[in-house]
Structures are given as C-alpha cells and as structure tokens.
Scaffold this active site. Structure first.
Site, short mmCIF file in Angstrom:
data_model
loop_
_atom_site.label_atom_id
_atom_site.label_comp_id
_atom_site.label_asym_id
_atom_site.label_seq_id
_atom_site.Cartn_x
_atom_site.Cartn_y
_atom_site.Cartn_z
N ASP A 43 -35.68 18.37 20.67
CA ASP A 43 -36.05 17.76 21.95
C ASP A 43 -36.40 16.29 21.74
O ASP A 43 -37.39 15.97 21.08
CB ASP A 43 -37.27 18.51 22.54
CG ASP A 43 -37.66 17.96 23.89
OD1 ASP A 43 -37.12 18.45 24.90
OD2 ASP A 43 -38.51 17.04 23.96
N TYR A 48 -38.66 8.06 24.11
CA TYR A 48 -39.31 8.18 22.79
C TYR A 48 -38.80 7.12 21.80
O TYR A 48 -39.40 6.91 20.76
CB TYR A 48 -39.08 9.56 22.15
CG TYR A 48 -39.56 10.75 22.96
CD1 TYR A 48 -40.39 10.59 24.06
CD2 TYR A 48 -39.18 12.04 22.62
CE1 TYR A 48 -40.81 11.67 24.81
CE2 TYR A 48 -39.61 13.13 23.36
CZ TYR A 48 -40.42 12.94 24.46
OH TYR A 48 -40.84 14.02 25.19
N LYS A 73 -33.66 13.10 27.56
CA LYS A 73 -34.20 12.94 28.92
C LYS A 73 -33.99 11.51 29.38
O LYS A 73 -34.10 10.58 28.57
CB LYS A 73 -35.71 13.22 28.94
CG LYS A 73 -36.12 14.45 28.14
CD LYS A 73 -37.60 14.74 28.22
CE LYS A 73 -37.99 15.83 27.24
NZ LYS A 73 -38.19 15.38 25.86
N HIS A 104 -36.69 12.88 33.20
CA HIS A 104 -37.95 12.99 32.45
C HIS A 104 -39.17 13.24 33.34
O HIS A 104 -40.10 13.92 32.96
CB HIS A 104 -38.16 11.72 31.62
CG HIS A 104 -39.02 11.93 30.41
ND1 HIS A 104 -38.85 11.23 29.26
CD2 HIS A 104 -40.06 12.75 30.17
CE1 HIS A 104 -39.75 11.62 28.36
NE2 HIS A 104 -40.50 12.54 28.90
P1 NAD Z 1 -47.75 20.07 20.70
O1 NAD Z 1 -48.49 20.92 21.66
O2 NAD Z 1 -46.45 20.53 20.19
O3 NAD Z 1 -48.76 19.77 19.50
C1 NAD Z 1 -48.35 19.08 18.36
C2 NAD Z 1 -49.55 18.83 17.45
O4 NAD Z 1 -50.20 20.04 17.14
C3 NAD Z 1 -49.13 18.25 16.11
O5 NAD Z 1 -49.06 16.86 16.16
C4 NAD Z 1 -50.19 18.74 15.17
O6 NAD Z 1 -51.30 17.89 15.25
C5 NAD Z 1 -50.57 20.06 15.76
N1 NAD Z 1 -49.90 21.21 15.16
C6 NAD Z 1 -48.59 21.55 15.22
N2 NAD Z 1 -48.36 22.70 14.59
C7 NAD Z 1 -49.54 23.13 14.12
C8 NAD Z 1 -49.94 24.27 13.39
N3 NAD Z 1 -49.07 25.21 13.06
N4 NAD Z 1 -51.26 24.39 13.08
C9 NAD Z 1 -52.15 23.45 13.44
N5 NAD Z 1 -51.83 22.35 14.13
C10 NAD Z 1 -50.53 22.18 14.47
O7 NAD Z 1 -47.67 18.61 21.35
P2 NAD Z 1 -46.53 17.59 21.81
O8 NAD Z 1 -45.85 16.97 20.68
O9 NAD Z 1 -47.19 16.71 22.83
O10 NAD Z 1 -45.47 18.49 22.61
C11 NAD Z 1 -44.33 19.05 22.00
C12 NAD Z 1 -43.07 18.35 22.44
O11 NAD Z 1 -42.89 18.43 23.85
C13 NAD Z 1 -43.07 16.83 22.19
O12 NAD Z 1 -42.94 16.51 20.83
C14 NAD Z 1 -41.93 16.41 23.07
O13 NAD Z 1 -40.69 16.70 22.45
C15 NAD Z 1 -42.16 17.29 24.29
N6 NAD Z 1 -42.93 16.60 25.36
C16 NAD Z 1 -42.32 16.39 26.56
C17 NAD Z 1 -43.01 15.74 27.58
C18 NAD Z 1 -42.34 15.54 28.90
O14 NAD Z 1 -42.87 14.78 29.74
N7 NAD Z 1 -41.20 16.16 29.15
C19 NAD Z 1 -44.33 15.29 27.39
C20 NAD Z 1 -44.92 15.53 26.16
C21 NAD Z 1 -44.23 16.19 25.16
#
Ligand code: NAD
Length: 273
Positions: A43, A48, A73, A104
């Site tokens: 994704d 980004y 997106k 997006h």
């Molecule tokens: P997420 O909920 O995936 O959390 C990621 C964080 O959680 C990591 O940086 C790390 O600190 C922690 N983590 C991950 N695996 C772990 C584990 N097994 N144990 C402990 N801690 C752990 O947060 P995110 O990155 O904001 O969301 C995931 C993806 O969603 C993004 O990378 C992006 O691709 C997408 N996204 C899309 C939008 C949108 O507007 N469409 C907005 C935000 C994110």
C-alpha cells in the site's frame, strides 16, 4: 495468504504492507523484507512520496508482477490532473499497471477525479478503483454515478475505532472495508490493552497479532506497517488461530469511536456515521 474476492472478481490479499512514513532510508529495505517474508499487497500513495522506492523494492524482489497487488492513491482534484497522476504513478512504480487506485480522501469535485480513474481502467492502466476516507454518503454518490464500481473504502479502523456502521454499509453494497492504521499506529492503548494481552496469552500471540486477527475475523482487510523485521513477520502470522464469538463480542466493547490519527472533529463526525 488468504484473499478476499472483490466485487469485480479480483482476488486481494486480506493483509498487506503499509508504507506511510517509513524512515526514508529504510523504505526500500522494509518493502523488500516484507515481500521476502510473504506479503503480496503493498500500500503506497502519491502523497507518501515513496512510489519510486516501492517500485525499486518490487523489482529487486524478483517476484512476478502477477503475484503482486499494488495499491496507490491519488490526492488530485480534476479530470486532467488525476489522469496524469496515474501515468506518474505508473512511471514512479515502474510497472505497466496498478492493481488498485484509490481517491486518497474526498477531494473537491471527487466525481471528476473518479471519471478520470474510470478512463484509466478502460485503458488497462488500472485494474480496480477504490475510495479512502469516504463516508457512506460520499460512497453512495460514487455508486450512483460511477460506470466502474469501486471495490473498497480504506478508512482508519482499529480496536478503538471499529467503524461498525460504515462496515455494515460497505458490506451491504458489496464493497470491502479496508483498515488503515489497524494497529492504531502502535498506540499503547492497543498494544498494552489488557483484553488483547489476555487473549494473546491464551493463543500464544502478541496483542498486535490479536488486534489484526480480530479485524480480519470481523471481515476487515488490513494493511499494517512495520519497520522491524520481527514485527513485520509477527504481523503476517495471524492466520493460524481463531477467536471465539464471545471473544470477538468482548473486543467489540473496546470501541471508543476514537481516531488515533487526530482527524479534526468535523472529519471524524463526517467519517463516522
Ligand atoms: P499501523 O496501525 O499499521 O501501526 C504501525 C506502527 O505500529 C509501527 O510504526 C510500529 O510502531 C507499530 N507496530 C507495528 N507492528 C507491530 C508489532 N507487531 N508489535 C508492536 N508494534 C508494532 O499504522 P499506519 O502506518 O498509520 O497504518 C498502516 C498503513 O495504512 C500505512 O502505512 C499506510 O499505508 C496506510 N494509511 C492510509 C491512510 C489513508 O488516508 N488512506 C492513512 C494512514 C495510513
């Protein structure tokens, strides 16, 4: 990897790899590690600024293009802008087609953007279209006017904001609900949640794994991000245990309808109906 069949017949992995705000220097390595570990959905987004790096990692992996599912997106408003944006994404990722292109967020005049994306489907540049951060009324407008039906809506969804109403709406209209920030960006309120810790102890899993498993069992696709190899592997190992209905009912009680991203209240109200 388990998949979900989209309303256009395509198969999409239920779990993918998120790439937002990965450390710039570590993005290529993280995506490559994800692909080597078994992730097949990546994704990314124009916003980004990492499509090129993602593309490099994909090529480096040597995995066949037909084995991969690339989501990106567009944040662009307007027909010409959005259409050119797809060509830019193709160029940046270094691929002939994208599997899924999302709007997006509900940009001004989003139907113009959507029309441009529909034409890129006709041209074979994109296989499926979707939405992100659209509320039910906005999704409905697209459903009413679209020639190409969107396959999903990607919205903030995790233990603390489960989006139950939107989920019901999307399910009723045969759209997949995909969770962004499925781990709540690693907030201690999720990773140290007593309920998740207890279930993790029972199933020999971590709270993060239980949090992802819960969403998947609720019919939500997930795209967790992880920078560390251990986390990256851990997040993929969620297909070998199953929660009971009572346990899921208990976790539903943890919903606080709370954004961890800090959406402005107006957006939160708009996105949560
Ligand atoms: P997420 O909920 O995936 O959390 C990621 C964080 O959680 C990591 O940086 C790390 O600190 C922690 N983590 C991950 N695996 C772990 C584990 N097994 N144990 C402990 N801690 C752990 O947060 P995110 O990155 O904001 O969301 C995931 C993806 O969603 C993004 O990378 C992006 O691709 C997408 N996204 C899309 C939008 C949108 O507007 N469409 C907005 C935000 C994110």
């Amino acid at each position: 990897m388990e998949t979900v069949t989209l309303n256009n017949g395509m198969e999409m992995p239920l779990l993918g790899f998120g790439t937002y705000q990965l450390d710039e220097n570590a993005t290529a390595a993280a995506v490559l590690a994800a692909l080597k570990t078994g992730y097949r959905l990546i994704d990314t987004a124009q916003y980004y600024g990492n499509e090129q790096t993602v593309g490099q990692a994909i090529r480096q992996s040597g995995i066949g293009r037909d084995q991969l599912f690339i989501t990106t997106k567009t944040p662009l408003s307007g027909y010409a802008e959005a259409k050119a944006g797809v060509d830019d994404s193709l160029m940046a990722c270094g691929v002939d087609y994208l599997d899924l292109m999302l709007i997006h967020w509900p940009v001004p005049n989003f139907m113009e953007t959507y029309e441009a994306l529909e034409d890129t489907v006709k041209e074979g540049k994109v296989r499926a279209l979707g939405l992100s951060n659209f509320n039910a009324a906005q999704v409905q407008r697209v459903l009413d006017e679209a020639r190409v039906k969107p396959v999903l809506d990607q919205v903030e969804t995790h233990l603390l904001w489960q989006q139950a109403k939107l989920h019901a709406y999307l399910t009723e209209h045969d759209l997949v609900h995909q969770a962004w920030s499925p781990l709540g960006q690693g907030t201690p309120a999720i990773l140290n949640s007593p309920a998740l810790l207890a279930l993790g102890a029972k199933y020999h899993k971590t709270p993060a794994q239980v949090a992802l498993r819960f969403l998947i069992e609720e019919g939500v696709a997930v795209i967790p991000k992880a920078q560390h190899l251990a986390h990256l592997k851990e997040n993929l190992a969620v297909f070998d245990f199953q929660l009971t209905e009572e346990e899921r009912a208990q976790l539903r009680q943890a919903d606080q309808r709370r954004s961890v991203e800090g959406w402005p209240q107006s957006m939160q109200v708009e996105a949560d109906y």
